[in-house]
Design an enzyme around this catalytic site. Sequence first.
Site, PDB file in Angstrom:
ATOM      1  N   HIS A  56       0.920  -1.219   0.152  1.00  0.00           N
ATOM      2  CA  HIS A  56      -0.153   0.149   0.238  1.00  0.00           C
ATOM      3  C   HIS A  56       0.864   1.338   0.145  1.00  0.00           C
ATOM      4  O   HIS A  56       0.385   2.294  -0.405  1.00  0.00           O
ATOM      5  CB  HIS A  56      -0.923  -0.012   1.099  1.00  0.00           C
ATOM      6  CG  HIS A  56      -0.349   0.214   2.521  1.00  0.00           C
ATOM      7  ND1 HIS A  56       0.178  -0.807   2.941  1.00  0.00           N
ATOM      8  CD2 HIS A  56      -0.444   1.299   3.434  1.00  0.00           C
ATOM      9  CE1 HIS A  56       0.469  -0.447   4.295  1.00  0.00           C
ATOM     10  NE2 HIS A  56       0.463   0.750   4.532  1.00  0.00           N
ATOM     11  N   ASP A  57       1.961   1.171   0.652  1.00  0.00           N
ATOM     12  CA  ASP A  57       2.853   2.623   0.765  1.00  0.00           C
ATOM     13  C   ASP A  57       4.026   2.369  -0.234  1.00  0.00           C
ATOM     14  O   ASP A  57       5.023   3.220   0.046  1.00  0.00           O
ATOM     15  CB  ASP A  57       3.373   2.577   2.257  1.00  0.00           C
ATOM     16  CG  ASP A  57       2.263   3.522   2.899  1.00  0.00           C
ATOM     17  OD1 ASP A  57       1.485   4.234   2.302  1.00  0.00           O
ATOM     18  OD2 ASP A  57       2.364   3.519   4.159  1.00  0.00           O
ATOM     19  N   LYS A  99       5.989   5.330  -1.443  1.00  0.00           N
ATOM     20  CA  LYS A  99       6.900   6.340  -0.653  1.00  0.00           C
ATOM     21  C   LYS A  99       8.472   6.312  -1.278  1.00  0.00           C
ATOM     22  O   LYS A  99       9.225   6.934  -0.749  1.00  0.00           O
ATOM     23  CB  LYS A  99       6.773   5.858   0.898  1.00  0.00           C
ATOM     24  CG  LYS A  99       5.440   6.145   1.593  1.00  0.00           C
ATOM     25  CD  LYS A  99       5.302   6.241   2.986  1.00  0.00           C
ATOM     26  CE  LYS A  99       4.304   6.665   3.390  1.00  0.00           C
ATOM     27  NZ  LYS A  99       3.761   6.634   4.904  1.00  0.00           N
ATOM     28  N   HIS A 126       2.147  10.022  -2.447  1.00  0.00           N
ATOM     29  CA  HIS A 126       2.783   8.670  -2.753  1.00  0.00           C
ATOM     30  C   HIS A 126       1.707   7.583  -3.262  1.00  0.00           C
ATOM     31  O   HIS A 126       1.871   6.568  -3.712  1.00  0.00           O
ATOM     32  CB  HIS A 126       3.301   8.075  -1.279  1.00  0.00           C
ATOM     33  CG  HIS A 126       2.366   7.625  -0.274  1.00  0.00           C
ATOM     34  ND1 HIS A 126       1.439   8.601   0.453  1.00  0.00           N
ATOM     35  CD2 HIS A 126       1.684   6.426   0.366  1.00  0.00           C
ATOM     36  CE1 HIS A 126       0.712   8.252   1.161  1.00  0.00           C
ATOM     37  NE2 HIS A 126       0.852   6.846   1.053  1.00  0.00           N
ATOM     38  N   HIS A 166      -6.195   4.027  -0.081  1.00  0.00           N
ATOM     39  CA  HIS A 166      -6.270   3.768   1.106  1.00  0.00           C
ATOM     40  C   HIS A 166      -6.136   4.969   2.054  1.00  0.00           C
ATOM     41  O   HIS A 166      -6.138   4.722   3.332  1.00  0.00           O
ATOM     42  CB  HIS A 166      -4.959   2.739   1.410  1.00  0.00           C
ATOM     43  CG  HIS A 166      -3.516   3.207   1.547  1.00  0.00           C
ATOM     44  ND1 HIS A 166      -2.809   3.388   0.269  1.00  0.00           N
ATOM     45  CD2 HIS A 166      -3.014   3.970   2.457  1.00  0.00           C
ATOM     46  CE1 HIS A 166      -1.722   4.110   0.550  1.00  0.00           C
ATOM     47  NE2 HIS A 166      -1.625   4.326   1.894  1.00  0.00           N
ATOM     48  N   HIS A 167      -6.218   6.144   1.634  1.00  0.00           N
ATOM     49  CA  HIS A 167      -5.976   7.457   2.257  1.00  0.00           C
ATOM     50  C   HIS A 167      -7.459   8.059   2.115  1.00  0.00           C
ATOM     51  O   HIS A 167      -7.420   9.120   2.543  1.00  0.00           O
ATOM     52  CB  HIS A 167      -4.994   8.215   2.125  1.00  0.00           C
ATOM     53  CG  HIS A 167      -3.580   7.699   2.728  1.00  0.00           C
ATOM     54  ND1 HIS A 167      -3.339   7.844   4.111  1.00  0.00           N
ATOM     55  CD2 HIS A 167      -2.574   7.175   2.238  1.00  0.00           C
ATOM     56  CE1 HIS A 167      -2.280   7.179   4.292  1.00  0.00           C
ATOM     57  NE2 HIS A 167      -1.756   6.769   3.332  1.00  0.00           N
ATOM     58  N   ASP A 188      -4.117   0.340   8.797  1.00  0.00           N
ATOM     59  CA  ASP A 188      -2.905   1.308   8.542  1.00  0.00           C
ATOM     60  C   ASP A 188      -2.904   2.109   9.738  1.00  0.00           C
ATOM     61  O   ASP A 188      -1.989   2.491  10.191  1.00  0.00           O
ATOM     62  CB  ASP A 188      -3.147   2.014   7.216  1.00  0.00           C
ATOM     63  CG  ASP A 188      -1.950   2.933   6.899  1.00  0.00           C
ATOM     64  OD1 ASP A 188      -0.946   2.597   7.298  1.00  0.00           O
ATOM     65  OD2 ASP A 188      -2.149   3.646   5.751  1.00  0.00           O
TER      66      ASP A 188
END
Length: 361
Positions: free
Chosen positions: A227-228, A231, A256, A280-281, A309
């Site tokens: 998911h990240d 970054k 990201h 996801h944010h 998260d």
Amino acid sequence: MNSKLWRYKVKPNNILIVDDEENILNTLERLLEDEGYKLFFANSGNKGLEIIRREDIQLIISDHRMPGMDGLKFLNETKKISPDTIRVMLTGYADVETAIKAINEGEVYRFITKPWNNIELLNIIKQGVEYYNLQKELERLNKLIQSQNTQLKEWNFKLEQKVADQTKSIRDLFLDAITSLVFALEAKDKYLEGHSRRVTEYTTGICEKMYLSKEYTEDVKLGSLLHDIGKIGIRESILDKKKKLTKEEYDHIKTHVLIGERILTPIIKNETVIRIVRYHHERIDGSGYPDGLKGTVIPLEARIVAIADAYDALLSERPYRKATDSINAIKELRKYSGIQFDYEIVKIFTTCVASLNETLS
Ligand SMILES: [Fe+2]
């Protein structure tokens, strides 16, 4: 005639002639002896049946009016023993009714009246034998096709299995490589170390609690690990910053999700994974990013990951705040349930978080 039951030349087709009149048998023998058939003779239906049981007969020529078993009955019986044999009825009586009955019941191939025309009879026999052989060839080819189809199906199945195995091993390899990359990235940052692995444990637990399919859960697992991934594209100075981020820096961090989507889209054909990375944010009230989606418009997998998260982030120390314990983290999730997080999924998560933490410890 009795001493000489049959005669034939090279690779003959077998023909049985049944008639109670010896002179008819003799005449037919003379007519057919040089035609290359192997001939069998019988002067009654019963004797004819004995031969049929014993020999592989391609064509029968039978009289109709015979003492004992008549021609129609005889041919009917032969059908039970050798259904594919071609049946020709030969009779001295122009018995139309018998002919119609015999033909309608599918008992005979042709019906010929005595006296017959030799050329016509020879043609009928030739055509009958050819028809028989053609049917047999067709049968053979059908069997061949069927067996080849079965073989093909088996090969196809094995091939599909092989492709599936290879796809799985490629996916596993890819997963290993990408997971190592994520872990390596996180290892650089003591605040992030193990984050994706823990998020994956939480989301797996949620999926299981929600009875989501195995395939979907696998996709969510992969999405959670990755998911990240975006970054990678964020400046380290911002990721490592101890102080509060400026608006510009925060906006940069927000990218990201889009960077992650751009990295993965060409290499992973999995919509669920891509949606997790991108969404996801997002927040239930629409205040999230990158698209400001609201409620259930946010894909389920992204709503699941968002909770896991956030929970793990609350439990981890950050440069600008201390770590929270699980009880307070759950309180926080509940506080923002229906605002930032999916109300139902928070409820589900709170029922399984304790056992998930035990697994992780
Ligand atoms: Fe993120």
